[in-house]
Motif scaffolding. Structure first.
Motif, PDB file in Angstrom:
ATOM      1  N   PHE A  51     -50.319-127.149 -14.893  1.00  0.00           N
ATOM      2  CA  PHE A  51     -50.666-128.338 -14.302  1.00  0.00           C
ATOM      3  C   PHE A  51     -50.746-128.382 -12.734  1.00  0.00           C
ATOM      4  O   PHE A  51     -49.988-127.705 -12.244  1.00  0.00           O
ATOM      5  CB  PHE A  51     -49.279-129.473 -14.666  1.00  0.00           C
ATOM      6  N   ARG A  52     -51.364-129.309 -12.254  1.00  0.00           N
ATOM      7  CA  ARG A  52     -51.684-129.152 -10.893  1.00  0.00           C
ATOM      8  C   ARG A  52     -50.473-129.644 -10.081  1.00  0.00           C
ATOM      9  O   ARG A  52     -50.593-129.411  -8.948  1.00  0.00           O
ATOM     10  CB  ARG A  52     -53.035-130.011 -10.476  1.00  0.00           C
ATOM     11  N   THR A  53     -49.693-130.547 -10.469  1.00  0.00           N
ATOM     12  CA  THR A  53     -48.402-130.775 -10.136  1.00  0.00           C
ATOM     13  C   THR A  53     -47.186-129.845 -10.461  1.00  0.00           C
ATOM     14  O   THR A  53     -46.082-130.084  -9.604  1.00  0.00           O
ATOM     15  CB  THR A  53     -47.960-132.236 -10.639  1.00  0.00           C
ATOM     16  N   ARG A  54     -47.445-129.000 -11.084  1.00  0.00           N
ATOM     17  CA  ARG A  54     -46.417-128.048 -11.274  1.00  0.00           C
ATOM     18  C   ARG A  54     -47.308-126.652 -11.423  1.00  0.00           C
ATOM     19  O   ARG A  54     -47.150-126.184 -12.633  1.00  0.00           O
ATOM     20  CB  ARG A  54     -45.716-128.209 -12.797  1.00  0.00           C
ATOM     21  N   PRO A  55     -47.575-126.074 -10.478  1.00  0.00           N
ATOM     22  CA  PRO A  55     -48.463-124.759 -10.648  1.00  0.00           C
ATOM     23  C   PRO A  55     -47.687-123.470 -11.127  1.00  0.00           C
ATOM     24  O   PRO A  55     -48.081-122.558 -11.520  1.00  0.00           O
ATOM     25  CB  PRO A  55     -48.951-124.463  -9.202  1.00  0.00           C
ATOM     26  N   ASP A  68     -60.753-135.683 -14.592  1.00  0.00           N
ATOM     27  CA  ASP A  68     -60.681-135.322 -12.816  1.00  0.00           C
ATOM     28  C   ASP A  68     -60.910-133.808 -12.638  1.00  0.00           C
ATOM     29  O   ASP A  68     -60.174-133.251 -11.943  1.00  0.00           O
ATOM     30  CB  ASP A  68     -59.170-135.795 -12.518  1.00  0.00           C
ATOM     31  N   GLY A  70     -60.244-131.383 -14.890  1.00  0.00           N
ATOM     32  CA  GLY A  70     -59.413-130.673 -15.471  1.00  0.00           C
ATOM     33  C   GLY A  70     -59.391-131.239 -16.956  1.00  0.00           C
ATOM     34  O   GLY A  70     -60.318-131.741 -17.440  1.00  0.00           O
ATOM     35  N   SER A  84     -49.094-133.919 -20.184  1.00  0.00           N
ATOM     36  CA  SER A  84     -49.839-134.592 -19.220  1.00  0.00           C
ATOM     37  C   SER A  84     -49.245-136.096 -18.914  1.00  0.00           C
ATOM     38  O   SER A  84     -49.405-136.659 -17.984  1.00  0.00           O
ATOM     39  CB  SER A  84     -51.435-134.880 -19.434  1.00  0.00           C
ATOM     40  N   TYR A  87     -46.576-134.637 -16.146  1.00  0.00           N
ATOM     41  CA  TYR A  87     -47.321-133.928 -15.188  1.00  0.00           C
ATOM     42  C   TYR A  87     -48.765-134.282 -14.812  1.00  0.00           C
ATOM     43  O   TYR A  87     -49.363-133.713 -13.840  1.00  0.00           O
ATOM     44  CB  TYR A  87     -47.279-132.600 -15.541  1.00  0.00           C
ATOM     45  N   ALA A  90     -54.062-131.100 -16.135  1.00  0.00           N
ATOM     46  CA  ALA A  90     -54.081-129.678 -16.131  1.00  0.00           C
ATOM     47  C   ALA A  90     -55.267-128.754 -15.987  1.00  0.00           C
ATOM     48  O   ALA A  90     -56.132-129.406 -16.300  1.00  0.00           O
ATOM     49  CB  ALA A  90     -53.121-129.189 -17.496  1.00  0.00           C
ATOM     50  N   ASP A  91     -55.135-127.479 -15.405  1.00  0.00           N
ATOM     51  CA  ASP A  91     -56.263-126.678 -15.409  1.00  0.00           C
ATOM     52  C   ASP A  91     -56.201-125.650 -16.716  1.00  0.00           C
ATOM     53  O   ASP A  91     -54.995-125.041 -16.610  1.00  0.00           O
ATOM     54  CB  ASP A  91     -56.529-126.145 -14.238  1.00  0.00           C
TER      55      ASP A  91
END
Length: 113
Positions: A51-55, A68, A70, A84, A87, A90-91
């Motif tokens: 997740f971009r918010t939880r790398p 977006d 991802g 999602s 969070y 995600a990538d």
């Protein structure tokens, strides 16, 4: 789901599942083979993502839709919301090819999303 990022630099990586978020498709303790950087991800694929918010958090989830740049990902267990919905985007790092332990077999690609 816990995995060392260095392992994901290989074409095939082994990851272990922890937690109930992908039940009934995957269970705590399942060992998976992940293909890194192969064909494009499609909706319904089971993937390893961050997740971009939880790398710091690597997860095994189902790809739902591109968003977006991802992917929107969800677990198969609707009662667990560590996806999602909590969070965001995600990538995707790789696609799960098969489960090799303790119940060897292919991981179903699609489910009703």
């Amino acid at each position: 789901m816990t995995v060392e990022r260095a392992w994901l630099r290989r074409p095939l990586a082994s990851v272990g599942v922890t937690g109930p978020s992908m039940s009934p498709t995957l269970r705590h303790g399942d060992a998976l083979l992940v293909r890194v950087g192969a064909r494009a991800i499609r909706p319904g694929d089971v993937v390893v993502a961050v997740f971009r918010t939880r790398p710091d958090l690597l997860v095994v989830k189902r790809a739902v839709r591109p968003q977006d740049g991802g992917w929107w990902v969800r677990g198969d267990n609707d009662l667990v919301t560590d996806d999602s919905r909590a969070y965001g985007v995600a990538d995707v790092l790789g696609r799960v090819v098969l489960r090799y332990w303790p119940r060897p077999g292919r991981v179903p690609r699609r489910r009703e999303l």
